[in-house]
Structure formats: structure tokens, C-alpha cells
Scaffold this motif. Structure first.
Motif, PDB file in Angstrom:
ATOM      1  N   LYS A  52       0.828  -1.205   0.000  1.00 31.91           N
ATOM      2  CA  LYS A  52       0.000   0.000   0.000  1.00 31.91           C
ATOM      3  C   LYS A  52       0.868   1.264   0.000  1.00 31.91           C
ATOM      4  O   LYS A  52       0.574   2.225  -0.714  1.00 31.91           O
ATOM      5  N   ILE A  53       1.923   1.242   0.768  1.00 29.76           N
ATOM      6  CA  ILE A  53       2.821   2.407   0.834  1.00 29.76           C
ATOM      7  C   ILE A  53       3.585   2.554  -0.475  1.00 29.76           C
ATOM      8  O   ILE A  53       3.762   3.669  -0.980  1.00 29.76           O
ATOM      9  N   ALA A  54       4.023   1.438  -1.051  1.00 31.07           N
ATOM     10  CA  ALA A  54       4.725   1.485  -2.342  1.00 31.07           C
ATOM     11  C   ALA A  54       3.816   2.082  -3.412  1.00 31.07           C
ATOM     12  O   ALA A  54       4.261   2.893  -4.234  1.00 31.07           O
ATOM     13  N   CYS A  55       2.555   1.688  -3.413  1.00 29.66           N
ATOM     14  CA  CYS A  55       1.615   2.240  -4.393  1.00 29.66           C
ATOM     15  C   CYS A  55       1.466   3.744  -4.212  1.00 29.66           C
ATOM     16  O   CYS A  55       1.530   4.502  -5.180  1.00 29.66           O
ATOM     17  N   ARG A  56       1.287   4.183  -2.987  1.00 31.49           N
ATOM     18  CA  ARG A  56       1.089   5.611  -2.734  1.00 31.49           C
ATOM     19  C   ARG A  56       2.362   6.396  -3.083  1.00 31.49           C
ATOM     20  O   ARG A  56       2.294   7.507  -3.582  1.00 31.49           O
ATOM     21  N   GLY A  57       3.522   5.803  -2.849  1.00 35.03           N
ATOM     22  CA  GLY A  57       4.785   6.506  -3.070  1.00 35.03           C
ATOM     23  C   GLY A  57       5.466   6.214  -4.389  1.00 35.03           C
ATOM     24  O   GLY A  57       6.613   6.604  -4.601  1.00 35.03           O
ATOM     25  N   GLN A  58       4.765   5.570  -5.296  1.00 35.23           N
ATOM     26  CA  GLN A  58       5.378   5.152  -6.564  1.00 35.23           C
ATOM     27  C   GLN A  58       5.938   6.315  -7.364  1.00 35.23           C
ATOM     28  O   GLN A  58       6.898   6.147  -8.093  1.00 35.23           O
ATOM     29  N   HIS A  59       5.360   7.500  -7.239  1.00 33.89           N
ATOM     30  CA  HIS A  59       5.877   8.692  -7.930  1.00 33.89           C
ATOM     31  C   HIS A  59       6.278   9.789  -6.945  1.00 33.89           C
ATOM     32  O   HIS A  59       6.260  10.964  -7.298  1.00 33.89           O
ATOM     33  N   VAL A  60       6.661   9.414  -5.738  1.00 33.87           N
ATOM     34  CA  VAL A  60       6.977  10.425  -4.735  1.00 33.87           C
ATOM     35  C   VAL A  60       8.066  11.374  -5.246  1.00 33.87           C
ATOM     36  O   VAL A  60       9.096  10.951  -5.752  1.00 33.87           O
ATOM     37  N   GLU A  61       7.765  12.643  -5.217  1.00 31.06           N
ATOM     38  CA  GLU A  61       8.706  13.693  -5.630  1.00 31.06           C
ATOM     39  C   GLU A  61       9.328  13.437  -7.003  1.00 31.06           C
ATOM     40  O   GLU A  61      10.473  13.797  -7.269  1.00 31.06           O
ATOM     41  N   ARG A  62       8.555  12.874  -7.888  1.00 30.14           N
ATOM     42  CA  ARG A  62       9.036  12.530  -9.227  1.00 30.14           C
ATOM     43  C   ARG A  62       9.524  13.756  -9.999  1.00 30.14           C
ATOM     44  O   ARG A  62      10.449  13.673 -10.791  1.00 30.14           O
ATOM     45  N   TRP A  63       8.907  14.873  -9.771  1.00 28.94           N
ATOM     46  CA  TRP A  63       9.257  16.105 -10.484  1.00 28.94           C
ATOM     47  C   TRP A  63      10.679  16.568 -10.195  1.00 28.94           C
ATOM     48  O   TRP A  63      11.238  17.355 -10.949  1.00 28.94           O
ATOM     49  N   LYS A  64      11.285  16.090  -9.120  1.00 24.47           N
ATOM     50  CA  LYS A  64      12.631  16.535  -8.749  1.00 24.47           C
ATOM     51  C   LYS A  64      13.717  15.982  -9.667  1.00 24.47           C
ATOM     52  O   LYS A  64      14.850  16.455  -9.629  1.00 24.47           O
ATOM     53  N   LEU A  65      13.381  14.977 -10.478  1.00 25.05           N
ATOM     54  CA  LEU A  65      14.332  14.411 -11.433  1.00 25.05           C
ATOM     55  C   LEU A  65      13.657  14.407 -12.809  1.00 25.05           C
ATOM     56  O   LEU A  65      13.066  13.417 -13.229  1.00 25.05           O
ATOM     57  N   PRO A  66      13.725  15.526 -13.521  1.00 18.99           N
ATOM     58  CA  PRO A  66      13.029  15.630 -14.803  1.00 18.99           C
ATOM     59  C   PRO A  66      13.594  14.682 -15.860  1.00 18.99           C
ATOM     60  O   PRO A  66      14.800  14.421 -15.911  1.00 18.99           O
ATOM     61  N   ARG A  67      12.709  14.199 -16.683  1.00 19.83           N
ATOM     62  CA  ARG A  67      13.110  13.316 -17.791  1.00 19.83           C
ATOM     63  C   ARG A  67      14.111  14.004 -18.705  1.00 19.83           C
ATOM     64  O   ARG A  67      15.034  13.370 -19.215  1.00 19.83           O
TER      65      ARG A  67
END
Length: 187
Positions: A52-67
Motif C-alpha cells: 500500500k505504501i509502495a503504491c502511494r509513493g510510486q511517484h513520490v517527488e518525481r518532479w525533482k528528477l526531470p526526464r
């Protein structure tokens, strides 16, 4: 499990509140995490706290490492995705520590978020199935609209290939897929 699930999820949400990218007037990562939680609860009602935590955090702070910080093309994309998984695992493990989870649970969430053992580890596969359902339900149509039609079969085929047989069968029941894509989800 040794920690407090509500606290861990709230910590992930607090981190994702800072996402400067908005969707439906809300931080994108926060909205994505809520959708992931909704789907894991629906698809895997007996999921462990770690899943459940992995699902919620799957994109945690994703914006901090732009593609865009990685090279163009498939190799650059995979390098970016791998680094995101590593960073997400590390960040979520830290949030779990704050919520009282032990080191074993923290390491386990990293395994899930790095997708180690996909197709062999039931929880890693469950996470991937949830990711695919969220993609198909909320993100596929807008994503498909941005691509040339000839690119779609490859994307759908790759999505189906990542899923478990049970997940693919459920897609066939829950989604009204156009005929060319139905075969990609059949065993």
C-alpha cells in the motif's frame, strides 16, 4: 508490520503536496498517489502495508528528477526510470522510518519500487498490475492523443506484457478495448 500506515501515507502525501505540476487543479504526484491507493485497495484488498505504501509513493517527488535531464531515446528513458525507482525507494523508506516501520519493511518497499523480481515476486507484480490499471484508467487516453496512431499498438503490447495473467484477464472484463488491442491481453 511495525509502523503506522496512516502516518506513512500522510508523509508521502505531504511530500507530494509540493509538486509544482498540477492536474485537475491539484499536485500531479498527489493525485497519482491517491489513484494508486484507490486501485490497490480495489484490486488487492488484502495488500500488505508495504504494498500500500509502495503504491502511494510510486511517484513520490518525481518532479525533482526531470526526464529532460537524461538523454533522449530508449536508453535515456530506461536510465531515468531506473534512477527514479532507486530514488523513490530511498525516499519512501525514509518516510516509513519516520512512521515507525522497521528496517526490513523499509528495504522491502525499495525492492517493490525498484521493481526487483517482477514476474517472480507476487508483491512486485501486484504493484506493476496496479500501475498498469492506473495508466489505462486515467492516463492512457490523453497519452494516446499525443502520439501517432501507429505507436499505440507497441505501447499497449508492452503494458500488457508487464501484467500478470490475472491482471490481463481483469483488463478484458473492466475495459472496453478496441479490437486490435484485445488480443494483446489474452493468454
Amino acid at each position: 508490520m511495525s509502523g503506522d500506515l496512516k502516518t506513512a501515507l500522510a508523509l508521502v502525501d505531504a511530500a507530494n503536496e509540493a509538486d509544482p505540476n498540477k492536474s485537475e487543479g491539484r499536485p500531479e504526484a498527489l493525485l497519482y498517489g491517491e489513484r494508486m491507493s484507490s486501485e490497490v485497495d480495489r484490486l488487492f484488498p488484502d495488500a500488505s502495508d508495504v504494498l500500500k505504501i509502495a503504491c502511494r509513493g510510486q511517484h513520490v517527488e518525481r518532479w525533482k528528477l526531470p526526464r529532460k535531464d537524461f538523454p533522449e531515446g530508449r536508453a535515456g528513458y530506461y536510465a531515468w526510470r531506473k534512477e527514479q525507482g532507486r530514488r523513490h525507494g530511498e525516499r519512501v523508506a525514509g518516510l516509513m522510518a519516520e512512521a515507525g516501520y522497521n528496517a526490513a519493511d523499509q528495504e522491502r518497499v525499495g525492492v517493490l519500487l525498484r521493481k526487483e523480481g517482477i514476474k517472480q515476486d507476487a508483491e512486485v507484480q501486484a504493484l506493476e498490475d496496479v500501475i498498469c490499471f492506473v495508466f489505462l484508467k486515467w492516463y492512457f487516453s490523453p497519452f494516446a492523443d499525443s502520439l501517432k496512431p501507429e505507436a499505440l499498438p507497441r505501447i499497449v503490447e508492452r503494458t500488457a506484457a508487464k501484467m500478470s495473467a490475472e491482471g490481463r484477464a481483469r483488463v478484458l472484463v473492466e475495459f472496453d478495448l478496441p479490437e486490435p488491442f484485445v488480443g494483446m491481453f489474452q493468454d
